[in-house]
Design an enzyme around this catalytic site. Structure first.
Site, mmCIF file in Angstrom:
data_model
loop_
_atom_site.group_PDB
_atom_site.id
_atom_site.type_symbol
_atom_site.label_atom_id
_atom_site.label_comp_id
_atom_site.label_asym_id
_atom_site.label_seq_id
_atom_site.Cartn_x
_atom_site.Cartn_y
_atom_site.Cartn_z
ATOM 1 N N ASP A 103 5.028 19.497 39.758
ATOM 2 C CA ASP A 103 4.295 20.140 38.669
ATOM 3 C C ASP A 103 4.988 19.925 37.327
ATOM 4 O OD1 ASP A 103 6.449 21.667 39.497
ATOM 5 O OD2 ASP A 103 5.395 23.574 39.449
ATOM 6 N N ASP A 106 12.143 19.896 34.500
ATOM 7 C CA ASP A 106 12.893 20.558 33.436
ATOM 8 C C ASP A 106 14.280 19.893 33.350
ATOM 9 O OD1 ASP A 106 12.805 23.337 31.829
ATOM 10 O OD2 ASP A 106 14.767 23.177 32.762
ATOM 11 N N LYS A 134 9.618 17.878 30.563
ATOM 12 C CA LYS A 134 10.294 18.376 29.362
ATOM 13 C C LYS A 134 11.461 17.437 29.062
ATOM 14 C CE LYS A 134 9.351 23.317 30.117
ATOM 15 N NZ LYS A 134 9.924 24.622 30.545
ATOM 16 N N ARG A 168 -0.066 31.540 39.112
ATOM 17 C CA ARG A 168 -0.275 30.199 39.680
ATOM 18 C C ARG A 168 -1.754 29.833 39.765
ATOM 19 N NH1 ARG A 168 4.569 28.393 41.786
ATOM 20 N NH2 ARG A 168 5.921 29.922 42.773
HETATM 21 P P1 5GP Z 1 14.393 21.377 37.352
HETATM 22 O O1 5GP Z 1 15.215 21.195 38.600
HETATM 23 O O2 5GP Z 1 13.764 20.101 36.869
HETATM 24 O O3 5GP Z 1 15.187 22.060 36.274
HETATM 25 O O4 5GP Z 1 13.317 22.446 37.718
HETATM 26 C C1 5GP Z 1 12.060 22.154 38.090
HETATM 27 C C2 5GP Z 1 11.402 23.444 38.523
HETATM 28 O O5 5GP Z 1 11.683 24.500 37.605
HETATM 29 C C3 5GP Z 1 9.905 23.300 38.520
HETATM 30 O O6 5GP Z 1 9.435 22.786 39.732
HETATM 31 C C4 5GP Z 1 9.479 24.721 38.262
HETATM 32 O O7 5GP Z 1 9.464 25.425 39.465
HETATM 33 C C5 5GP Z 1 10.558 25.289 37.380
HETATM 34 N N1 5GP Z 1 10.176 25.230 35.951
HETATM 35 C C6 5GP Z 1 10.687 24.436 34.987
HETATM 36 N N2 5GP Z 1 10.102 24.658 33.805
HETATM 37 C C7 5GP Z 1 9.172 25.616 34.027
HETATM 38 C C8 5GP Z 1 8.214 26.273 33.163
HETATM 39 O O8 5GP Z 1 8.067 26.030 31.967
HETATM 40 N N3 5GP Z 1 7.429 27.206 33.765
HETATM 41 C C9 5GP Z 1 7.522 27.513 35.091
HETATM 42 N N4 5GP Z 1 6.690 28.434 35.556
HETATM 43 N N5 5GP Z 1 8.407 26.911 35.916
HETATM 44 C C10 5GP Z 1 9.222 25.973 35.383
HETATM 45 MG MG MG Z 2 7.865 22.437 41.070
#
Ligand code: 5GP
Ligand code: MG
Length: 177
Positions: A103, A106, A134, A168
């Protein structure tokens, strides 16, 4: 519904449903042209990617497989720190062309970990497809091959993304007001 309230936070509409679906159609065309003869195995990361996965798969008109997995993290002992695990991958992926469906990316740490885990089984290829990215939040070097929308570091909710387990089911994507 241009604004919504979830618990203590208000959110404003950011990407509406028709814009999301139009972009997914474009992504599906790109995926089709690159993957249609490769019998791809799509691996969707629950929970957040369920809605994106559903809408994307409906736009793909070639033979492919889909598997849902979960990447869990839990607090380990103080010496090991954060430990992650992959759940639900109950089919071999050796020699397969894998496309991970996510989805939102980050820091990129979740997908870096998942990529490393999948790589152990020697798939033919691993590509990442994320509805949202992002770029300014990335902490690791991650090649995201298919991207829906590049967004800023604001917190988003809806279309699979949750705030504290809620939101969600929203059909649009909202941004923290
Ligand atoms: P990463 O390991 O890339 O930092 O984290 C990814 C996960 O963080 C995504 O699958 C999601 O669950 C959560 N996440 C990152 N940014 C957002 C955001 O803006 N909103 C929400 N609801 N979840 C986010
Ligand atoms: Mg996810």
């Amino acid at each position: 519904m241009n604004s919504i309230q979830i618990k203590d936070k208000s959110f404003d509409i950011f990407i509406n449903e028709s814009k999301i679906l139009a972009r997914i159609k474009e992504m599906a065309m790109q995926i089709t042209s690159e993957m249609k003869d490769k019998n791809p195995l799509f691996i969707a990361v629950l929970n957040g990617s369920f809605m994106f996965t559903s809408d994307l798969m409906k736009e793909l008109n070639f033979l492919c497989e889909l598997q849902f997995i979960k990447v869990s993290s839990y607090a380990g002992t103080q010496s090991t720190g954060k430990v992650q695990e992959v759940f639900g991958l109950n089919q071999p992926i050796a020699g397969r062309n894998v496309v991970i469906l996510e989805d939102i990316i980050d820091s990129g740490l979740t997908l870096q970990f998942l990529g490393q885990e999948l790589q152990k089984q020697n798939p033919a290829s691993i590509q990442i497809c994320s509805l949202l990215l992002k770029p300014d939040a990335l902490k690791v070097n991650l090649d995201v091959h298919f991207v829906g929308f590049e967004v800023s570091n604001e917190f988003l909710v809806g279309y699979g993304l949750d705030y504290d387990g809620l939101g969600r089911n929203l059909k649009h994507i909202y941004q923290l007001a």
